[in-house]
Design a protein around this motif. Sequence first.
Motif, mmCIF file in Angstrom:
data_model
loop_
_atom_site.group_PDB
_atom_site.id
_atom_site.type_symbol
_atom_site.label_atom_id
_atom_site.label_comp_id
_atom_site.label_asym_id
_atom_site.label_seq_id
_atom_site.Cartn_x
_atom_site.Cartn_y
_atom_site.Cartn_z
ATOM 1 N N ASN B 169 0.832 -1.205 0.000
ATOM 2 C CA ASN B 169 0.000 0.000 0.000
ATOM 3 C C ASN B 169 0.868 1.256 0.000
ATOM 4 N N ILE B 208 -5.814 -7.571 -0.297
ATOM 5 C CA ILE B 208 -5.396 -6.624 0.728
ATOM 6 C C ILE B 208 -4.350 -5.685 0.136
ATOM 7 N N TRP B 209 -4.503 -4.401 0.404
ATOM 8 C CA TRP B 209 -3.429 -3.441 0.161
ATOM 9 C C TRP B 209 -2.822 -3.182 1.524
ATOM 10 N N GLY B 210 -1.657 -3.716 1.787
ATOM 11 C CA GLY B 210 -1.137 -3.598 3.144
ATOM 12 C C GLY B 210 0.292 -3.124 3.181
ATOM 13 N N ASN B 213 1.889 -5.827 7.376
ATOM 14 C CA ASN B 213 0.986 -6.932 7.691
ATOM 15 C C ASN B 213 0.932 -7.977 6.575
ATOM 16 N N GLU B 217 0.047 -12.052 6.845
ATOM 17 C CA GLU B 217 -1.109 -12.674 6.208
ATOM 18 C C GLU B 217 -0.700 -13.867 5.349
ATOM 19 N N ALA B 220 -0.172 -16.618 7.799
ATOM 20 C CA ALA B 220 -1.452 -17.097 8.336
ATOM 21 C C ALA B 220 -2.304 -17.782 7.275
ATOM 22 N N GLY B 221 -1.871 -17.707 6.026
ATOM 23 C CA GLY B 221 -2.629 -18.353 4.966
ATOM 24 C C GLY B 221 -3.783 -17.520 4.436
ATOM 25 N N ASN B 222 -3.811 -16.232 4.783
ATOM 26 C CA ASN B 222 -4.875 -15.375 4.274
ATOM 27 C C ASN B 222 -4.542 -14.778 2.910
#
Lengths: 269, 359
Positions: B169, B208-210, B213, B217, B220-222
């Motif tokens: 991001n 996700i624009w991160g 983090n 993610e 965590a597998g997200n």
Amino acid sequence: MGYLGKLSKPYKWAMYLLVGVPIIIMIMLAFTRTLGVDFTGAEFTLDNVTRLNEQVYRQAIRNSLVLSSIATIICFIIGYPVAYMITGLKDKYKWLVLVMVISPMWSNMLLRIIAWEQLFKPNSLLNAIGVSLDLLGTRTAIVIGMVSIYLPFMIFPIFTVLDKMDKSLIEASIDLGASQIQVFTKVIFPLSLSGVASGVMMTFLPSATAFALPERLGGGRILLIGNVIENLFKRVYNYNLGSLLSIVVIVIIFGAMRIINRQEGGLII
Amino acid sequence: MKKISILLVLVLLTISLVACQDKTTMYVLNWGDYINEEVVDAFMKENNINVVIEEVDSNEAMYEKIRSGNTKYDVAVPSDYMIQRLISEGLLNKLDQSRIHDYQEGMFEPAVYQLMEDAGINEYAIPYFYGSIGIMYRNEVEDYVLEHGFGVLFDKDLLPEGSRVGMYNSSRDSVAAALLHLGYDVNTTDTTKLNEAEALLADMDYSIWGDDNLKNEIVAGNLDVALVYSGDYFDILYIVMDEGRDVEFGYMTPSYTNIWVDAMVIPTLSENTYQAHLFINYFLQFDNAMENVEYVGYTPVITGVYEAMKEDEDWDDITGNIYFRDIYYQDGFIGQMYKHISLEHYQMLEDIMMRAKMD
């Protein structure tokens, strides 16, 4: 008024200093080109005003207004019956329920946002019970977040008005032959409108200007006007366009307040 | 009354004693968790200097702090393009090589030194750490990432259905990744090329624009793949290995990418330039540099330090990974450094990113 009026003076001056002066600086920034807040070599320009019409800014404002309106309506739909129900409770239960309504506010708002963020991820605690919400980065997630955080601000003003309402008015309307529904629509609801108006303002305003909440729950994908302003200030140091957008938001909010005010005959907060 | 006056005298005495301590205080502006405090403590003891470290989370914030002069920083650690900007605005002192005794010709990694020379910043800055941007991925999609490089971030069809992609991001990095994927210069100001980059970003639907983090993610597998800084990857790798968990993720740097360098500089407003030079020099001494690398975990800029790490078996997991350092020295690798362009350009990049996010 005399003595008490004097007591309010420091507050008045603090307001002038901490609200008035920054707004004047923002207005100055909005129509100039500067480096940060450094006014040396500033020149007058209307460039920022022409940029307002760009699609990014229009859409960010629309996102903010739409999402916060939805959140406010949902807060009202949930909040009014809850407030009404609480007024009907016996005193000893009343305080218990009120404490339950307040208690989420004892923890920091950011923490609650982050907690929602964790639950909205595809892999979260909820997997243990076989649920994967997978809502992170959606408008639904932002609306749920707004409702959960601002709901107490809808319930309280409505509750206060309902609780203080003169019960003899209700008795009088029943004596005069009004049905239950008529009592509510003709007496109770109109009398509680001032509470509704404050509740709407206290949920609509903070959610329309939110930036941490959409940033976290929107996964950085959905831009509200608060995010755009934050980016302009923090990332590209365009204090000029950032200030102009902030002023636009202030104007929109004042406009909204006036509309609510007028309908309530100046009965606000 | 007497008791009170005695107490008052005592209080005043303590205050004056504390104030009279014959110690210079120097101010360092750094990134979060980016220096080994033990090394700083040792420096303070050896030289009888008090060091105050302030942390920021972006180059822009660093710039603003140096420029405002509210605190007169003696040492700061901005990155490449921001150093150029600071120099162009006359905010940095040239370093006095004669006061940096431990500096030797050729002690820095050639890739870093060359890029800094090309950028015209090496008279003003001593490199601190360096790295690149690349792709962090879940092992399930490793084959796709190794085959397509940056492509997996910009073409939905290259990954299995339903894969989740994360993007950095930050307008500079996300646009740069798109430009690199297209084979363009990261510093291009050509609007047609930038428009192509925008089309790529807009076309993708990033989960996700991160920032920091993103790495979590992936673990965590997200997310399945994401654009991350090499340092971010090694950072999380140490953590996962320390915790004894399975490493289910990897990282690759495409051979055409951005290289960043963070380097120590001395702002013109510094009031303790002598101490500032001492501080910079301290982190060039082998033992201190080594201890600092062990703590920070980013790729060291001093060749000797890297070689020592390579000989130490404890570091095999890290130094054995070619993306830690060796990729930068492989044939065909091209690293480009961000250059300072203009504020209008940064605004344009930000607009590109914001437009890409809108539906």
